[in-house]
Design an enzyme around this catalytic site. Structure first.
Site, PDB file in Angstrom:
ATOM      1  CD  GLU A   1      -1.153   0.908   3.513  1.00  0.00           C
ATOM      2  OE1 GLU A   1      -1.251   2.123   3.114  1.00  0.00           O
ATOM      3  OE2 GLU A   1      -0.562   0.532   4.194  1.00  0.00           O
TER       4      GLU A   1
ATOM      5  CE  LYS B   1      -7.244   3.890  11.048  1.00  0.00           C
ATOM      6  NZ  LYS B   1      -6.897   4.266   9.852  1.00  0.00           N
TER       7      LYS B   1
HETATM    8  N1  PSU Z   1      -2.037   2.139   9.970  1.00  0.00           N
HETATM    9  C1  PSU Z   1      -1.227   2.578   9.938  1.00  0.00           C
HETATM   10  N2  PSU Z   1      -0.887   4.390   9.630  1.00  0.00           N
HETATM   11  C2  PSU Z   1      -1.200   4.131   8.021  1.00  0.00           C
HETATM   12  C3  PSU Z   1      -2.495   3.314   8.071  1.00  0.00           C
HETATM   13  C4  PSU Z   1      -3.183   2.879   9.179  1.00  0.00           C
HETATM   14  O1  PSU Z   1      -0.146   3.044  10.882  1.00  0.00           O
HETATM   15  O2  PSU Z   1      -0.881   5.039   7.284  1.00  0.00           O
HETATM   16  C5  PSU Z   1      -3.535   3.780   6.637  1.00  0.00           C
HETATM   17  C6  PSU Z   1      -3.258   2.396   5.737  1.00  0.00           C
HETATM   18  O3  PSU Z   1      -3.296   2.568   4.424  1.00  0.00           O
HETATM   19  C7  PSU Z   1      -5.297   1.538   5.994  1.00  0.00           C
HETATM   20  C8  PSU Z   1      -5.712   3.476   6.308  1.00  0.00           C
HETATM   21  O4  PSU Z   1      -5.303   0.933   5.402  1.00  0.00           O
HETATM   22  O5  PSU Z   1      -4.673   3.997   6.944  1.00  0.00           O
HETATM   23  C9  PSU Z   1      -6.936   3.083   6.864  1.00  0.00           C
HETATM   24  O6  PSU Z   1      -7.266   4.559   7.117  1.00  0.00           O
HETATM   25  P1  PSU Z   1      -8.918   4.706   7.224  1.00  0.00           P
HETATM   26  O7  PSU Z   1      -9.314   4.279   8.631  1.00  0.00           O
HETATM   27  O8  PSU Z   1      -9.554   5.926   6.900  1.00  0.00           O
HETATM   28  O9  PSU Z   1      -9.697   3.824   6.594  1.00  0.00           O
END
Ligand code: PSU
Ligand code: MN
Length: 312
Positions: A29, A162
């Protein structure tokens, strides 16, 4: 099958050739590069992850959207556009609009899954997936990553959700969505930068070969959902669970005070958490990404070894 690029997607020749030959490919990603880390670390990380995949005998396929085209297989030397002004965070819902409107963006796990699946890639790696956010009872903030995991049959290696997500709720959501979760040398869901959230996972494996066997069984059953492999952070880089929880609480408080929400919330919180922990979270984050990419490459190699005759 020949992998053709299209007006909206470009598969790098090296990636297309590897897929055609049934060789191991790992999708990566790019939202973590464009929105998750400071630029200098992100640039280094792109190079490092590329090396890690190659040294395990697989081909890396960094996914991102560049000027309206979904790129599958960006070279680390080509990532500068991810740090330009106006770069968006591309989740599943954003993919079509960012293509039609010629935007550039870093793809989240959901966005990367959609692109990788379209390209025929079977394995991807990330640090932490999006999940059910702390405070979701009021905000209703549940990442599209969870729903994408129920729709795209890839093996996804992560260290849990996360830090700003609730591991219990995230686990329950994965359960409801029918996503298989496998602990790699762990009985519990890791807490991203800390080794355990205390939430028990339904299945444990010790080797990449076992992961490949489960992935193969899922493929043969035509199960349309992902196999989520959770691996704890390397012991020397892992953070203490309580310390991490304190840093997250402090960052959430600051986000509330600054009224930050929506897609901007994760990047904001990551910056705050890095600051509150004096960089410890950043070091742990990089170690987690490297370890997960390494495991994903090992799984991809096992799948290509055992699964060339498996149904596509
Ligand atoms: N976890 C991290 N750093 C990130 C992300 C997750 O520690 O940058 C990113 C990943 O790309 C994940 C996204 O798919 O955040 C999810 O975002 P949202 O909660 O807006 O769907
Ligand atoms: Mn969200």
């Amino acid at each position: 099958m020949t992998r053709a690029s299209s007006p909206w997607m470009r598969i790098a020749p090296e990636v297309a050739a590897a897929l055609d030959a049934g060789r191991a490919v790992v999708a990566l990603e790019s939202a973590v590069l464009s929105h998750g880390l400071p630029e200098a670390q992100a640039r280094n990380l792109a190079c490092r992850l590329d090396e890690v995949v190659r040294s395990a005998g697989a081909i890396p396929a960094l996914v991102a959207v560049r000027a309206g085209r979904v790129e599958v297989g960006l070279d680390p030397s080509e990532v500068s556009f991810l740090f330009a002004a106006g770069v968006v965070k591309v989740s599943a819902r954003d993919m079509a609009a960012s293509v039609a409107q010629r935007q550039s963006g870093g793809t989240t796990v959901a966005g990367t899954l959609a692109a990788a699946y379209a390209a025929g890639i079977r394995v991807m790696a990330t640090g932490g997936i999006g999940g059910v956010h702390i405070g979701a009872e009021a905000s209703r903030d549940v990442s599209a990553d969870l729903f994408a995991l129920s729709r795209f049959p890839l093996v996804v290696v992560c260290a849990g959700s996360k830090a700003i997500c609730d591991p219990h709720w995230t686990s329950e959501a994965l359960d409801s969505l029918g996503v298989s979760v496998v602990g790699f040398r762990t009985d519990t869901l890791p807490a991203f930068l800390a080794r355990s959230s205390g939430v028990v996972v339904p299945c444990r494996v010790e080797t990449a070969r076992e992961v490949a066997a489960i992935a193969k069984a899922k493929m043969e059953m035509r199960d349309p959902s992902a196999l989520l492999v959770v691996q704890p952070p390397p012991p020397d880089a892992a953070m203490d669970e309580k310390e991490l929880a304190c840093a997250v609480a402090a960052a959430l408080e600051r986000a509330r005070a600054a009224a930050v929400g929506g897609a901007a919330l994760t990047p904001y919180l990551l910056r705050e958490i890095a600051e509150v922990t004096g960089g410890e979270a950043l070091t742990a984050n990089l170690a987690v990404l490297e370890a997960n990419v390494s495991l994903a490459a090992a799984v991809a190699v096992e799948i290509s070894r055992s699964g060339r005759d498996a149904p596509a």
